[in-house]
Scaffold this motif. Structure first.
Motif, PDB file in Angstrom:
ATOM      1  N   ASN A  25      35.636  36.958  42.337  1.00  0.00           N
ATOM      2  CA  ASN A  25      34.908  37.762  41.465  1.00  0.00           C
ATOM      3  C   ASN A  25      35.053  39.097  41.437  1.00  0.00           C
ATOM      4  OD1 ASN A  25      33.335  35.256  40.397  1.00  0.00           O
ATOM      5  ND2 ASN A  25      32.488  34.999  42.222  1.00  0.00           N
ATOM      6  N   VAL A  26      35.431  39.798  42.590  1.00  0.00           N
ATOM      7  CA  VAL A  26      35.717  41.064  42.717  1.00  0.00           C
ATOM      8  C   VAL A  26      36.801  41.353  41.944  1.00  0.00           C
ATOM      9  CG1 VAL A  26      36.308  43.033  44.126  1.00  0.00           C
ATOM     10  CG2 VAL A  26      34.595  41.137  45.117  1.00  0.00           C
ATOM     11  N   GLY A  27      37.741  40.473  41.995  1.00  0.00           N
ATOM     12  CA  GLY A  27      39.254  40.617  41.292  1.00  0.00           C
ATOM     13  C   GLY A  27      38.872  40.596  39.694  1.00  0.00           C
ATOM     14  N   ALA A  28      37.996  39.809  39.368  1.00  0.00           N
ATOM     15  CA  ALA A  28      37.682  39.602  38.080  1.00  0.00           C
ATOM     16  C   ALA A  28      37.230  40.997  37.640  1.00  0.00           C
ATOM     17  CB  ALA A  28      36.649  38.328  37.810  1.00  0.00           C
ATOM     18  N   GLY A  29      36.176  41.488  38.032  1.00  0.00           N
ATOM     19  CA  GLY A  29      35.702  42.534  37.729  1.00  0.00           C
ATOM     20  C   GLY A  29      36.837  43.926  37.603  1.00  0.00           C
ATOM     21  N   ARG A  30      37.442  43.793  38.697  1.00  0.00           N
ATOM     22  CA  ARG A  30      38.709  44.783  38.747  1.00  0.00           C
ATOM     23  C   ARG A  30      39.689  44.861  37.529  1.00  0.00           C
ATOM     24  NH1 ARG A  30      39.906  44.313  44.514  1.00  0.00           N
ATOM     25  NH2 ARG A  30      40.988  42.533  43.576  1.00  0.00           N
ATOM     26  N   SER A  31      40.043  43.395  37.235  1.00  0.00           N
ATOM     27  CA  SER A  31      40.972  43.309  36.265  1.00  0.00           C
ATOM     28  C   SER A  31      40.471  43.517  35.018  1.00  0.00           C
ATOM     29  CB  SER A  31      41.851  41.930  36.429  1.00  0.00           C
ATOM     30  OG  SER A  31      40.741  40.839  35.996  1.00  0.00           O
ATOM     31  N   ALA A  32      39.202  43.032  34.711  1.00  0.00           N
ATOM     32  CA  ALA A  32      38.588  43.274  33.533  1.00  0.00           C
ATOM     33  C   ALA A  32      38.512  44.977  33.028  1.00  0.00           C
ATOM     34  CB  ALA A  32      37.024  42.963  33.317  1.00  0.00           C
ATOM     35  N   VAL A  33      38.164  45.684  34.138  1.00  0.00           N
ATOM     36  CA  VAL A  33      37.955  47.084  33.780  1.00  0.00           C
ATOM     37  C   VAL A  33      39.762  47.824  33.519  1.00  0.00           C
ATOM     38  CG1 VAL A  33      37.556  49.335  34.953  1.00  0.00           C
ATOM     39  CG2 VAL A  33      36.010  47.548  35.037  1.00  0.00           C
ATOM     40  N   ALA A  34      40.422  47.271  34.513  1.00  0.00           N
ATOM     41  CA  ALA A  34      41.457  47.785  34.353  1.00  0.00           C
ATOM     42  C   ALA A  34      42.443  47.516  32.999  1.00  0.00           C
ATOM     43  CB  ALA A  34      42.785  46.843  35.190  1.00  0.00           C
TER      44      ALA A  34
ATOM     45  N   LEU B 290      35.134  45.108  24.239  1.00  0.00           N
ATOM     46  CA  LEU B 290      34.162  43.982  24.988  1.00  0.00           C
ATOM     47  C   LEU B 290      34.857  42.994  25.943  1.00  0.00           C
ATOM     48  CD1 LEU B 290      31.074  43.456  25.366  1.00  0.00           C
ATOM     49  CD2 LEU B 290      31.301  42.003  23.153  1.00  0.00           C
ATOM     50  N   ILE B 291      34.485  42.634  26.963  1.00  0.00           N
ATOM     51  CA  ILE B 291      35.119  41.787  27.679  1.00  0.00           C
ATOM     52  C   ILE B 291      34.164  40.899  28.565  1.00  0.00           C
ATOM     53  CG2 ILE B 291      35.568  43.319  29.457  1.00  0.00           C
ATOM     54  CD1 ILE B 291      38.181  41.743  30.101  1.00  0.00           C
ATOM     55  N   GLY B 292      34.288  39.695  28.412  1.00  0.00           N
ATOM     56  CA  GLY B 292      33.320  38.694  29.358  1.00  0.00           C
ATOM     57  C   GLY B 292      34.134  38.151  30.539  1.00  0.00           C
ATOM     58  N   VAL B 293      33.187  37.064  30.841  1.00  0.00           N
ATOM     59  CA  VAL B 293      33.891  36.176  32.085  1.00  0.00           C
ATOM     60  C   VAL B 293      33.475  34.907  31.658  1.00  0.00           C
ATOM     61  CG1 VAL B 293      33.871  35.730  34.252  1.00  0.00           C
ATOM     62  CG2 VAL B 293      33.446  38.052  33.851  1.00  0.00           C
ATOM     63  N   ASP B 294      34.667  33.959  31.961  1.00  0.00           N
ATOM     64  CA  ASP B 294      34.320  32.454  31.986  1.00  0.00           C
ATOM     65  C   ASP B 294      35.076  32.029  30.838  1.00  0.00           C
ATOM     66  OD1 ASP B 294      32.603  31.577  33.771  1.00  0.00           O
ATOM     67  OD2 ASP B 294      30.909  31.453  32.456  1.00  0.00           O
ATOM     68  N   ASP B 295      35.871  32.696  29.773  1.00  0.00           N
ATOM     69  CA  ASP B 295      36.591  32.040  29.015  1.00  0.00           C
ATOM     70  C   ASP B 295      36.036  30.677  28.464  1.00  0.00           C
ATOM     71  OD1 ASP B 295      38.719  31.741  27.335  1.00  0.00           O
ATOM     72  OD2 ASP B 295      39.808  30.389  28.745  1.00  0.00           O
ATOM     73  N   SER B 296      34.827  30.833  28.046  1.00  0.00           N
ATOM     74  CA  SER B 296      34.014  29.389  27.559  1.00  0.00           C
ATOM     75  C   SER B 296      34.211  29.489  26.196  1.00  0.00           C
ATOM     76  CB  SER B 296      32.538  29.664  27.959  1.00  0.00           C
ATOM     77  OG  SER B 296      32.077  30.860  27.127  1.00  0.00           O
ATOM     78  N   ALA B 297      33.719  28.364  25.499  1.00  0.00           N
ATOM     79  CA  ALA B 297      33.838  28.176  24.307  1.00  0.00           C
ATOM     80  C   ALA B 297      33.264  29.226  23.417  1.00  0.00           C
ATOM     81  CB  ALA B 297      32.989  26.896  23.777  1.00  0.00           C
ATOM     82  N   VAL B 298      31.986  29.915  24.038  1.00  0.00           N
ATOM     83  CA  VAL B 298      31.628  31.018  23.450  1.00  0.00           C
ATOM     84  C   VAL B 298      32.390  32.029  22.919  1.00  0.00           C
ATOM     85  CG1 VAL B 298      29.845  32.972  23.629  1.00  0.00           C
ATOM     86  CG2 VAL B 298      29.242  30.526  24.324  1.00  0.00           C
ATOM     87  N   ALA B 299      33.319  32.302  23.946  1.00  0.00           N
ATOM     88  CA  ALA B 299      34.223  33.281  23.807  1.00  0.00           C
ATOM     89  C   ALA B 299      35.257  33.008  22.617  1.00  0.00           C
ATOM     90  CB  ALA B 299      35.115  33.670  25.199  1.00  0.00           C
ATOM     91  N   ARG B 300      35.672  31.634  22.708  1.00  0.00           N
ATOM     92  CA  ARG B 300      36.676  31.427  21.745  1.00  0.00           C
ATOM     93  C   ARG B 300      36.149  31.704  20.314  1.00  0.00           C
ATOM     94  NH1 ARG B 300      37.475  27.245  24.499  1.00  0.00           N
ATOM     95  NH2 ARG B 300      36.336  25.883  23.215  1.00  0.00           N
ATOM     96  N   LEU B 301      34.789  31.350  20.140  1.00  0.00           N
ATOM     97  CA  LEU B 301      34.220  31.182  18.766  1.00  0.00           C
ATOM     98  C   LEU B 301      33.652  32.333  18.455  1.00  0.00           C
ATOM     99  CD1 LEU B 301      32.475  27.763  19.472  1.00  0.00           C
ATOM    100  CD2 LEU B 301      34.221  28.095  17.925  1.00  0.00           C
TER     101      LEU B 301
ATOM    102  N   SER C 220      38.299  37.331  27.835  1.00  0.00           N
ATOM    103  CA  SER C 220      37.513  36.871  29.003  1.00  0.00           C
ATOM    104  C   SER C 220      38.202  36.693  30.162  1.00  0.00           C
ATOM    105  CB  SER C 220      36.570  35.798  28.306  1.00  0.00           C
ATOM    106  OG  SER C 220      35.908  35.262  29.430  1.00  0.00           O
ATOM    107  N   VAL C 221      37.595  37.026  31.221  1.00  0.00           N
ATOM    108  CA  VAL C 221      38.448  36.728  32.631  1.00  0.00           C
ATOM    109  C   VAL C 221      38.101  34.978  32.691  1.00  0.00           C
ATOM    110  CG1 VAL C 221      38.606  37.108  35.174  1.00  0.00           C
ATOM    111  CG2 VAL C 221      37.963  38.852  33.256  1.00  0.00           C
ATOM    112  N   ARG C 222      39.200  34.376  33.110  1.00  0.00           N
ATOM    113  CA  ARG C 222      38.926  32.756  32.944  1.00  0.00           C
ATOM    114  C   ARG C 222      38.941  32.507  34.335  1.00  0.00           C
ATOM    115  NH1 ARG C 222      41.408  28.006  33.630  1.00  0.00           N
ATOM    116  NH2 ARG C 222      43.231  29.179  34.738  1.00  0.00           N
ATOM    117  N   GLN C 223      37.908  31.722  34.888  1.00  0.00           N
ATOM    118  CA  GLN C 223      37.858  31.191  36.205  1.00  0.00           C
ATOM    119  C   GLN C 223      38.516  29.726  36.134  1.00  0.00           C
ATOM    120  OE1 GLN C 223      34.155  31.673  38.612  1.00  0.00           O
ATOM    121  NE2 GLN C 223      33.283  31.719  36.342  1.00  0.00           N
ATOM    122  N   PRO C 224      39.341  29.472  37.396  1.00  0.00           N
ATOM    123  CA  PRO C 224      39.759  27.916  37.331  1.00  0.00           C
ATOM    124  C   PRO C 224      38.807  27.079  37.629  1.00  0.00           C
ATOM    125  CG  PRO C 224      40.596  29.327  39.021  1.00  0.00           C
ATOM    126  CD  PRO C 224      39.663  29.925  38.422  1.00  0.00           C
ATOM    127  N   ILE C 225      37.839  26.543  36.874  1.00  0.00           N
ATOM    128  CA  ILE C 225      36.775  25.866  37.128  1.00  0.00           C
ATOM    129  C   ILE C 225      37.089  24.509  37.533  1.00  0.00           C
ATOM    130  CG2 ILE C 225      34.430  24.997  36.704  1.00  0.00           C
ATOM    131  CD1 ILE C 225      34.622  27.245  34.287  1.00  0.00           C
TER     132      ILE C 225
END
Lengths: 342, 342
Positions: free
Chosen positions: B173-182, B282-293, B300-305
């Motif tokens: 999660n730390v990496g997620a935030g970092r890479s989003a900002v980067a 704007l950037i989010g986290v999850d890469d969910s359907a919401v992001a696509r739609l 979005s920052v994808r997690q390998p769920i």
DNA sequence: GACCGCTGTGGGAGCGCTCCCATTCCGTTT
DNA sequence: AAACGGAATGGGAGCGCTCCCACAGCGGTC
């Protein structure tokens, strides 16, 4: 009153019996709610159980008796992809709530390969569950019949055809289509198109039927060019929308048989410069997160998904115990959630 | 008593033994993969099993042995509401796949009330499962500790704090935030805000830390006015976005700690007349359907769920069998899915 | 040739329940 | 008063496994 964790210390029926000063059989009778027990015994046993913190051993029960106190919820992977995402969680929520009340376990089974399918069939024939809940919509799925043949109580979510032999809980898909079209017509739309699901699924055919009934009820002309088949996916919705615009540039309303397809349609409409709802009113089915998050918010026909789960579980439990007040076929009403897309 | 149930025809170990011309013990050894069996016996038993279509009876096995071959996946209802919808299905998918390979059952348990929680605790202490998978993110959830105390193997999805004592699988999660900002900074944004999750959740704090690290790495000034706390909901995202616009009208980038919050933020931005991505990326986290739609599609920052689910199951199985190659702590990397919102 | 240690093996003894039969103890009936 | 029937009860007999002990074979050793 947390009991500290010892593995060996679990009290048994026998110990409860000894403590209550009765026989093993009597304790068993009390636990299983047999009427043939005196109040005095019932009370003594109840107290002993409470004091000892006794919890019956399921394995022993399953081995001795004929039941397992477990129910399987089966989700074929192919379906999983198609349903709007919140669908399953809501179904599970309903099922889980109902089963918990009956102190039954919920076994979740995802079937994604024929290998897993086979394993599941073995499962069934090994009598490891008291009943099966099937999320099954494809018209040609043989699993329900197999379960039926094995003599295992089953309830489907959705039907495979009009004369589904297995018990089921479904929502009123025809009514959903009809009310969607009625809503559109009520907003003054005259050229209303529809994007259907895959027509080998009964649910898709029902919604299409509803659409047609709605068109007729509004005294609009039926026009096959206003019907485009898709597959419940966003991309399918997009393709279908393009087709529709191509064939009938003058359309002013679209009933998509799922929110996700509506989302696809919406992007095509945008690209084509059609405003929603000004130029084209759009309506979906499911009232999913997608509908809420779309811009403008998507009007949608809501299904009572959690309620379906609950009813499925209830019907199955009754089927298992043999007490049958719940009907074998349940069709739940849908309702319209109006947002800004219409 | 309509239940015909009880197929008397199921072959037992004893019958397999008779057919193979060996003793009961030998058959058991073959089935459980004991090395102390001659090849000849192994073959004879294998054949007998195939011919008879023998499937071991789990109840008997559980009763005689100490295991149940079942694992519980526990989802506290409070969490259920917060997660992006596809989350659970993906977790389940991963878990299910891994468990199926080990021929283990997946018991799904939704805990929504304290009554159900209590019932579940009884469950556990009755040793009805071999292990527990917990989807738990709240810092103050005592369930993992309880499970641990009962001596039941457990694996969490997500941590409760930096020094989580229970085994877990989490994403970076730390990496997620970092890479989003980067990513935002790389697009030339200088005034980057963040909308956090509820800060009593470790996951939310981590993403915020990542945000801060990212800001520093990009040599931008840290400014607390650019941080707004929310709760992973759409409405929360909306509120936070309003706050941010209020405090820092000049912001040009927003990292929302979830897609759903990003969706809320997006609607506020629209109402405020800010274009995405032109005025605000704007950037989010999850890469969910919401992001696509969303419109425009949300970066979005994808997690390998699903992978998390798989790893959880794998770790738990190893924990149960005692063979431990899988580490007790697993942190999976995230990756960036770039769309049009940045 | 008696002894040892192996590996394979058979099968008894439960695991904790439910089912069911036999038994006791009533209140009734004749 | 004897005979009867039903309600409540105790406990034996498994359910199909795993565990584990005992024992049979088979070299190899002294």
């Amino acid at each position: 009153m947390a009991v500290s964790g010892r593995q060996t210390g679990r009290p048994t029926l026998e110990e409860v019996a000894a403590r209550a000063g009765v026989g093993r059989g009597t304790v068993s009778r009390v636990i299983n709610g047999s009427p043939r027990v005196s109040d005095r015994a019932k009370e003594a046993v109840g107290q002993a159980i409470a004091e000892l913190g006794y919890v019956p051993n399921r394995a022993a029960r399953a081995l001795a008796g004929a039941r397992t106190d477990a129910v399987a919820l089966v989700i074929p992977e192919t379906e999983a992809r198609l349903f709007a995402e919140p669908y399953f969680l809501d179904i599970i929520r309903g099922v889980s709530a109902e089963l918990a009340d009956a102190d039954m376990q919920l076994l979740l089974t995802l079937i994604r390969s024929s290998k897993e399918r086979q394993r599941f069939e073995q499962y069934l024939s090994a009598q490891r569950v008291d009943g099966v809940l099937l999320v099954s919509v494809h018209g040609d799925d043989p699993l329900p019949d197999l379960v039926q043949e094995l003599g295992i109580p089953a309830v489907l979510n959705g039907r495979r055809s009009a004369d589904e032999p297995v018990a089921y809980v479904d929502s009123d898909n025809v009514g959903a289509g009809r009310s969607a079209v009625a809503h559109l017509a009520g907003r003054g739309r005259r050229r209303i198109a529809t994007i259907t699901g895959p027509l080998d699924m009964y649910v898709a055919r029902c919604r299409l039927d509803g659409y047609r009934q709605g068109i007729e009820a509004a005294e609009l002309p039926l026009d096959d060019r206003l019907v485009a088949a898709a597959d419940f996916t966003e991309e399918g919705g997009r393709r279908a929308m393009r087709q529709l615009l191509d064939r009938c540039p003058g359309l002013d309303g679209v009933f998509a048989a799922s929110d996700v397809m509506a989302a696809g349609a919406r992007s095509v409409l945008r690209d084509a410069g059609r405003r929603v709802p000004d130029d084209v009113a759009l309506i979906g089915v499911d009232d999913s997160a997608v509908a809420r998050l779309m811009d403008p918010g998507l009007t949608s026909v809501r299904q009572p998904i959690e309620e379906m789960g609950r009813r499925m579980a209830r019907a199955l439990l009754q089927h298992i115990t043999g007490s049958g007040t719940e009907p074998r076929q349940v069709i739940l009403p849908t309702d319209l959630v109006v947002r800004d897309s219409t």
